[in-house]
Design a protein around this motif. Structure first.
Motif, PDB file in Angstrom:
ATOM      1  N   LYS A  86      13.649  89.936  53.065  1.00 16.98           N
ATOM      2  CA  LYS A  86      13.133  90.116  54.415  1.00 16.98           C
ATOM      3  C   LYS A  86      12.577  91.521  54.574  1.00 16.98           C
ATOM      4  O   LYS A  86      13.049  92.473  53.945  1.00 16.98           O
ATOM      5  CB  LYS A  86      14.228  89.863  55.456  1.00 16.98           C
ATOM      6  CG  LYS A  86      14.569  88.396  55.633  1.00 16.98           C
ATOM      7  CD  LYS A  86      15.442  88.165  56.854  1.00 16.98           C
ATOM      8  CE  LYS A  86      15.615  86.684  57.127  1.00 16.98           C
ATOM      9  NZ  LYS A  86      16.426  86.428  58.332  1.00 16.98           N
ATOM     10  N   SER A  87      11.592  91.646  55.438  1.00 12.86           N
ATOM     11  CA  SER A  87      10.995  92.945  55.730  1.00 12.86           C
ATOM     12  C   SER A  87      11.900  93.721  56.682  1.00 12.86           C
ATOM     13  O   SER A  87      12.818  93.144  57.284  1.00 12.86           O
ATOM     14  CB  SER A  87       9.631  92.750  56.390  1.00 12.86           C
ATOM     15  OG  SER A  87       9.806  92.178  57.691  1.00 12.86           O
ATOM     16  N   PRO A  88      11.670  95.034  56.847  1.00 13.95           N
ATOM     17  CA  PRO A  88      12.467  95.806  57.805  1.00 13.95           C
ATOM     18  C   PRO A  88      12.408  95.244  59.222  1.00 13.95           C
ATOM     19  O   PRO A  88      13.341  95.428  60.012  1.00 13.95           O
ATOM     20  CB  PRO A  88      11.842  97.201  57.727  1.00 13.95           C
ATOM     21  CG  PRO A  88      11.250  97.272  56.363  1.00 13.95           C
ATOM     22  CD  PRO A  88      10.752  95.888  56.075  1.00 13.95           C
ATOM     23  N   GLU A  89      11.332  94.542  59.535  1.00 11.61           N
ATOM     24  CA  GLU A  89      11.183  93.951  60.874  1.00 11.61           C
ATOM     25  C   GLU A  89      11.943  92.625  61.002  1.00 11.61           C
ATOM     26  O   GLU A  89      12.045  92.079  62.107  1.00 11.61           O
ATOM     27  CB  GLU A  89       9.698  93.712  61.179  1.00 11.61           C
ATOM     28  CG  GLU A  89       8.855  94.980  61.276  1.00 11.61           C
ATOM     29  CD  GLU A  89       8.586  95.624  59.933  1.00 11.61           C
ATOM     30  OE1 GLU A  89       8.486  96.874  59.862  1.00 11.61           O
ATOM     31  OE2 GLU A  89       8.474  94.871  58.940  1.00 11.61           O
TER      32      GLU A  89
END
Length: 314
Positions: A86-89
């Motif tokens: 997953k991305s930081p967002e």
């Protein structure tokens, strides 16, 4: 040091493996200097440990390992690390981002290949999307010789019933070479379905976080037992609240922590048990715990009767 096969990988791995995450993160959180970190890794290798686990999510752990392992023969250790999917967002990473992440792991670890690349803290809600969109990136990296084997670590905090392991090994057992899960005295639920599935499909099991927070802390342990008694999970007369596990200390078992490591290794599906200490003294003690990697059968049976049906994150 005992060695076991890591499932279908056929790698011989030390029963004690070394993790660079946890509270210490290779001494990043305990104030170790770079020389002390190098010495720690030398002690790890000199002790007979040959499996070292990391993640791109463990701060500078990969880079520290890359520096500390320079000069060591590459075939003298097995590197496992993990990529965030997953991305930081909070959204799913794009395949191109995961490819770059794998390349960064190689660079930070100062190696041409990673033995075991894992998706970090995979959960069941994301499982099929990860398999459809991101697993092909891992497969391509394997074909290119950048990684040798593919696995995942479970999201135990939100899924203490190991549902992602059960999902993965009932739908796509052929995709996975290893899983990293949590199995210990207070977290035995993996023995219900997850570990038998690993045995059935010859999946290498890396046992993580077996000694964490409550087991080694008498006050927290007593409080947890009190809660479970109040909830009716344990009978009032089953064990003492003040010293609930001290009955394990006898013979070759020197402490509750010692018992915890022995229990964590005492299952046919377990290939290796992670320890993540930044203390050489603790490292040696943990290794000594697994010189005899089992508890007396009557103690193990009693622990299974007490805690075997509890599936709660602690």
């Amino acid at each position: 040091m005992h060695y076991r096969k890591l499932g279908k990988t056929e790698l011989d791995v030390s029963l004690v493996s070394f993790g660079s995450g946890g509270p210490s993160k290779l001494g990043q959180n305990t104030g170790l200097s770079s020389n002390e970190q190098n010495d720690l890794i030398r002690n790890v290798l000199d002790s007979g440990i040959n499996l070292i686990d990391s993640s791109e999510g463990y701060g500078e752990s990969e880079a520290i390992l890359g520096r500390a392992l320079l000069g060591s023969q590459r075939d003298s250790y097995i590197l496992a690390t993990k990529c965030l999917y997953k991305s930081p967002e909070g959204g799913m990473r794009r395949p191109g981002d995961l490819k770059l992440s794998i390349d960064r792991c190689l660079e930070r670890l100062s190696t041409d290949y990673i033995d075991i690349m894992q998706f970090h803290v995979l959960n069941s809600s994301d499982y099929f999307q990860v398999v459809d969109e991101l697993y092909p990136v891992m497969k391509k990296a394997k074909e290119e010789g950048k990684i040798r084997f593919i696995g995942f670590s479970e999201q135990f905090k939100t899924e203490p019933d190991h549902r992602v392991v059960k999902l993965a090994l009932t739908t796509h057992p052929g995709l996975w070479d290893t899983v990293m899960l949590k199995y210990g005295i207070l977290n035995q639920y993996a023995a219900k379905e997850a570990l038998p599935l690993c045995e059935k499909h010859n999946i290498g099991v890396i046992n993580m976080a077996v000694i964490r927070e409550k087991l080694p802390n008498p006050q927290l342990l007593a409080e947890q037992i009190k809660i479970w008694k109040a909830e009716g999970r344990i009978e009032e007369s089953d064990i003492s609240e003040d010293t609930p596990l001290d009955w394990l200390i006898h013979g070759d078992v020197q402490s509750v922590v010692d018992a915890g490591y022995k229990f964590a290794a005492d299952h046919n599906a377990i290939s290796t048990v992670l320890t993540g200490t930044s203390s050489t003294r603790h490292l040696r003690a943990n290794i000594e715990s697994l010189e005899i990697p089992s508890l007396p059968s009557f103690d193990r049976i009693r622990l299974e009767r007490l805690f075997g049906d509890i599936a709660i994150y602690i």
